[in-house]
Write a protein that holds these residues in place. Structure first.
Motif, PDB file in Angstrom:
ATOM      1  N   ILE A   1       1.548   6.404   6.116  1.00  0.00           N
ATOM      2  CA  ILE A   1       0.324   6.076   4.766  1.00  0.00           C
ATOM      3  C   ILE A   1      -0.926   7.258   5.219  1.00  0.00           C
ATOM      4  O   ILE A   1      -1.496   8.043   4.411  1.00  0.00           O
ATOM      5  CB  ILE A   1      -0.134   4.635   4.644  1.00  0.00           C
TER       6      ILE A   1
ATOM      7  N   ALA B   1       0.559   4.582  -2.600  1.00  0.00           N
ATOM      8  CA  ALA B   1       0.406   5.957  -2.236  1.00  0.00           C
ATOM      9  C   ALA B   1       1.194   6.706  -2.823  1.00  0.00           C
ATOM     10  O   ALA B   1       0.561   7.677  -2.355  1.00  0.00           O
ATOM     11  CB  ALA B   1       0.685   5.876  -0.973  1.00  0.00           C
ATOM     12  N   ARG B   2       2.112   6.111  -3.339  1.00  0.00           N
ATOM     13  CA  ARG B   2       3.356   7.005  -3.962  1.00  0.00           C
ATOM     14  C   ARG B   2       2.402   7.804  -5.731  1.00  0.00           C
ATOM     15  O   ARG B   2       2.936   8.922  -6.137  1.00  0.00           O
ATOM     16  CB  ARG B   2       4.573   6.325  -4.146  1.00  0.00           C
TER      17      ARG B   2
ATOM     18  N   ARG C   1      -4.016   6.152  -4.034  1.00  0.00           N
ATOM     19  CA  ARG C   1      -3.987   7.569  -2.916  1.00  0.00           C
ATOM     20  C   ARG C   1      -5.860   7.706  -3.149  1.00  0.00           C
ATOM     21  O   ARG C   1      -6.370   6.726  -2.686  1.00  0.00           O
ATOM     22  CB  ARG C   1      -3.780   7.817  -2.667  1.00  0.00           C
TER      23      ARG C   1
ATOM     24  N   LEU D   1       0.817  -1.307  -0.082  1.00  0.00           N
ATOM     25  CA  LEU D   1      -0.004   0.066  -0.166  1.00  0.00           C
ATOM     26  C   LEU D   1       0.977   1.241  -0.187  1.00  0.00           C
ATOM     27  O   LEU D   1       0.528   2.468  -0.663  1.00  0.00           O
ATOM     28  CB  LEU D   1      -0.670  -0.524   1.174  1.00  0.00           C
TER      29      LEU D   1
ATOM     30  N   MET E   1      -7.308   3.765  -2.528  1.00  0.00           N
ATOM     31  CA  MET E   1      -7.568   3.723  -1.265  1.00  0.00           C
ATOM     32  C   MET E   1      -8.966   4.176  -0.628  1.00  0.00           C
ATOM     33  O   MET E   1      -9.396   3.722   0.840  1.00  0.00           O
ATOM     34  CB  MET E   1      -5.410   4.231  -0.666  1.00  0.00           C
TER      35      MET E   1
ATOM     36  N   LYS F   1      -0.177  10.312   4.228  1.00  0.00           N
ATOM     37  CA  LYS F   1      -0.168  10.813   2.854  1.00  0.00           C
ATOM     38  C   LYS F   1      -1.579  11.146   2.221  1.00  0.00           C
ATOM     39  O   LYS F   1      -2.042  11.822   1.322  1.00  0.00           O
ATOM     40  CB  LYS F   1       0.829   9.000   1.458  1.00  0.00           C
ATOM     41  N   LEU F   2      -2.165  10.123   2.859  1.00  0.00           N
ATOM     42  CA  LEU F   2      -3.876  10.016   2.618  1.00  0.00           C
ATOM     43  C   LEU F   2      -4.221  11.801   3.290  1.00  0.00           C
ATOM     44  O   LEU F   2      -5.297  11.714   2.537  1.00  0.00           O
ATOM     45  CB  LEU F   2      -4.403   9.289   3.000  1.00  0.00           C
TER      46      LEU F   2
ATOM     47  N   ASN G   1      -1.159   9.237  -7.558  1.00  0.00           N
ATOM     48  CA  ASN G   1      -2.416  10.402  -7.225  1.00  0.00           C
ATOM     49  C   ASN G   1      -3.717   8.882  -7.594  1.00  0.00           C
ATOM     50  O   ASN G   1      -3.981   9.025  -6.583  1.00  0.00           O
ATOM     51  CB  ASN G   1      -2.657  11.150  -8.144  1.00  0.00           C
TER      52      ASN G   1
END
Length: 577
Positions: A558, A522-523, A528, A518, A531, A561-562, A525
């Motif tokens: 994560i 998540a790197r 993300r 994940l 997710m 990032k989100l 767009n």
């Protein structure tokens, strides 16, 4: 008339008495010879000949053979005369009353030569078949396994006697009787090994020039090899050389028995050298490569012996020089004899283990097309054969993934991942893991072929090992940006990963790998977004909370990032819904 027919004649009684007398005199001379202090080397040589002659005469007496046999009667009379002379020489040596050393030495040499001649005469009588089965007193076979040890020993002594003095028919029947009784009672093998000279007799019969006798002797030796003391006794009796001669020129059945013996004997590296020294390697390879001339069982047994031989590096090199690799690749690719295929593949694996030069040799001789052909789903190949082929592929083809990929291997692996039976499916997954770890090129090719959505389905396997392999394979493939982009295009892929982070779903066994995947997604767009829209963000949040203040954890990273920048508002909507 009946009484006259059954009553023994006076001549047969005399012959019986003469035989008994000869046996007693030999026994006495052997005993006396141990106490003689002069010419000890001469008397030791004489004693060996006396013991051999004693063994033959005792065997005749035990079986009751040869009475009313004129040639044998004459031979016994001559033996008695020689023994009388020996008795006189023994007396002179004991009393030191001989006239001269040189003369005594000459007399001893002459009489020892006569003993040898007497033994040869007895052998000639046996070979001519003059001791007929009709004269034999048949000892009843013991009721195994309830019979006492003494009864079994008595019966086996009788068998030994028949093997010593009998012609072809008597030897054959004695061997058959022995093989029957040892099948009923393992004790018989142990007792037989203890009987002086019995193992040597069996070994000598391996070179008997009658196929049926050779087969029964090989069967008996094969049974004895199954017991450690028996194997040691056979080695001591020099069994390896005659066993290899049987492998070279025996019948199919006797070759099978001999090969079984050699498999057991070559578990010890010392015996491996003996097999090689007596020409075992070319004889065994010939069996493997003589197409149609040898049965499947024999080929498998020959491969089994060669597998033991290949454990010694020098002998393995000799096998390669003798054409083993090309022949085994051809055997592995043959159709219609799966047992032989499996044996060939197994032997190739053993030879290739930690040996780059042999792996290259296998590939040079067509190893890859052979393995790919076996794994072709359209081929009529058993699950077992495909299992071995998968293992061989990962063992042998470690550095040539491009050749395998171009040969259609990926399509076969993918097919078995989707539709294979349990063991083959598992091996296909392991092959996928190995293949995607080989190079960046392989990862891209597998992504293009459609491996990722299939591997995702293994993430919820009941087997922890399968889940781990699937997660590691997927993680390795997602290192490639193109694969990540393709993976997130399918909403279901991301949903499965997010769902499996729920502790209540049992997905925490491979939590770290799932979080690593994940993190990779998540790197981007698109990753993300998928997710955030999965509906399982609470699983990530829960893991982040459990990890406390550790800001370096994957779950925290994560979440960060989100929830950052333009994704923060969307995240909060899903978080509080």
């Amino acid at each position: 008339m009946g009484e006259e027919e059954t009553a023994p004649s006076s001549s047969s009684i005399t012959e019986k008495q003469q035989l008994k007398q000869a046996i007693l005199q030999i026994s006495s001379l052997i005993s006396v010879s141990h106490s003689i202090k002069v010419f000890t080397a001469k008397w030791q040589a004489a004693r060996i000949k006396l013991e051999e002659l004693f063994s033959h005469l005792a065997a005749i007496e035990n079986c009751g053979l040869g009475y009313q046999n004129e040639l044998l009667s004459t031979a016994v009379e001559e033996i008695l005369a020689t023994l009388a002379n020996y008795g006189e020489l023994a007396r002179q040596c004991s009393e030191s009353s001989y006239s001269g050393k040189l003369l005594m030495q000459s007399d001893l040499d002459m009489l020892t030569a006569r003993l040898d001649a007497h033994t040869g005469s007895l052998r000639d009588i046996y070979a001519a078949g003059l001791l007929e089965q009709s004269h034999a007193l048949v000892v009843s076979r013991p009721s195994c396994p309830s019979a006492s040890k003494d009864d079994v020993r008595f019966y086996l002594n009788d068998v030994v006697s028949r093997l010593k003095i009998g012609g072809k028919i008597m030897k054959l029947e004695a061997l058959i009787a022995f093989n029957e009784v040892i099948r009923e009672d393992d004790r018989c093998v142990k007792i037989a090994i203890e009987i002086d000279g019995f193992v040597n007799l069996l070994v000598n019969l391996l070179d008997f020039h009658e196929e049926v006798v050779e087969e029964e002797a090989a069967a008996a030796v094969s049974s004895i090899t199954g017991f450690p003391p028996g194997k040691s006794a056979l080695i001591a009796a020099g069994a390896i050389a005659p066993l290899i001669r049987v492998v070279e020129s025996g019948t199919e059945l006797s070759k099978e028995f001999a090969a079984r013996c050699l498999i057991k004997m070559t578990e010890n590296s010392d015996n491996v050298w003996a097999v090689s020294a007596h020409g075992g390697v070319p004889a065994l390879l010939k069996i493997c490569f003589s197409e149609g001339a040898s049965g499947s069982e024999l080929v498998c047994l020959a491969c089994g012996v060669l597998k033991n031989l290949a454990a010694v590096e020098e002998i393995k090199r000799f096998m390669v020089e003798d054409g083993a690799v090309s022949g085994l690749v051809a055997l592995a690719g043959s159709r219609g004899d799966e047992a032989a295929q499996i044996s060939a593949l197994d032997l190739l694996q053993t030879m290739a283990y930690r040996d780059e030069s042999i792996r290259e040799n296998i590939i040079t001789h067509g190893g890859i097309p052979t393995l790919v052909g076996i794994m072709d789903p359209a081929g009529a190949v058993s699950t077992k054969t495909r299992e071995v082929a998968f293992r061989s592929m990962t063992m042998i083809c470690l550095s040539c993934e491009r050749s395998m990929l171009s040969s259609g291997l990926t399509d076969h692996i993918l097919h078995f991942l989707r539709f294979g039976e349990g063991p083959v499916q598992e091996l296909a997954l392991k092959a996928s893991f190995w293949l995607c770890g080989a190079s960046e090129y392989a990862k891209k090719a597998m992504g293009d072929a459609g491996f990722m959505p299939v591997i995702v389905k293994f993430l919820d396997s009941k087997s922890f090992e399968i889940r781990e392999i699937a997660a590691e394979t997927l993680s390795s493939m997602l290192v490639v940006p193109k694969n990540r982009k393709r993976f997130v295009q399918d909403d279901e892929n991301v949903v499965v990963l997010m769902q499996m982070l729920d502790p209540e779903q049992g997905g925490l066994g491979n939590k770290k790998l799932l979080l690593s995947i994940l993190m990779s997604l998540a790197r981007s767009n698109s990753g993300r977004k998928k997710m955030l829209s999965s509906g399982y963000l609470k699983n990530i949040e829960k893991l982040a909370e459990e990890e406390g203040e550790d800001e370096t954890s994957d779950a925290k990273k994560i979440v960060k990032k989100l929830s950052s920048s333009r994704f923060r508002n969307v995240f909060n909507v899903f978080r509080h819904s």
